[in-house]
Design an enzyme around this catalytic site. Structure first.
Site, PDB file in Angstrom:
ATOM      1  N   ASP A 241      -9.705  14.450 -49.007  1.00  0.00           N
ATOM      2  CA  ASP A 241     -10.571  13.603 -48.188  1.00  0.00           C
ATOM      3  C   ASP A 241      -9.946  13.399 -46.801  1.00  0.00           C
ATOM      4  OD1 ASP A 241     -12.698  12.059 -47.535  1.00  0.00           O
ATOM      5  OD2 ASP A 241     -12.127  10.332 -48.734  1.00  0.00           O
TER       6      ASP A 241
ATOM      7  N   HIS B 243     -19.725  15.708 -46.360  1.00  0.00           N
ATOM      8  CA  HIS B 243     -19.656  15.909 -44.920  1.00  0.00           C
ATOM      9  C   HIS B 243     -21.028  15.641 -44.327  1.00  0.00           C
ATOM     10  CE1 HIS B 243     -15.939  17.980 -45.799  1.00  0.00           C
ATOM     11  NE2 HIS B 243     -16.579  18.855 -46.546  1.00  0.00           N
TER      12      HIS B 243
END
Length: 80
Positions: free
Chosen positions: A23, A53
């Site tokens: 992440d 995303h």
């Protein structure tokens, strides 16, 4: 590989590797590199869901959780 004039052909590669829990923001960086640096090929080397995303291309917003963010850019090949 040699060019027809006998000199070596020069090329380069940029590798973005995450070394934490996945992440780190790699998708955002890849999106930037494709748009600003002319990256021609992106690759995702492992399966499974990613952190997610949100990518904006040509004024349109896309959300990804499995596909790599580079897949929507024209002229950029996505290797999965």
């Amino acid at each position: 590989m040699l060019h027809q004039n006998g000199y070596p052909i020069k090329s380069s590669a940029t590798v973005l590797l995450g070394a934490q829990w996945g992440d780190e923001g790699k998708g955002k960086i890849i999106d930037y590199l494709i748009g600003k640096e002319g990256v021609e090929v992106t690759a995702r080397c492992q399966g499974g869901n990613n952190a997610g995303h949100t990518v904006i291309v040509n004024g349109r917003s896309y959300d990804f959780h499995i596909l790599p963010s580079g897949i929507i850019h024209e002229g950029c090949v996505a290797v999965i």
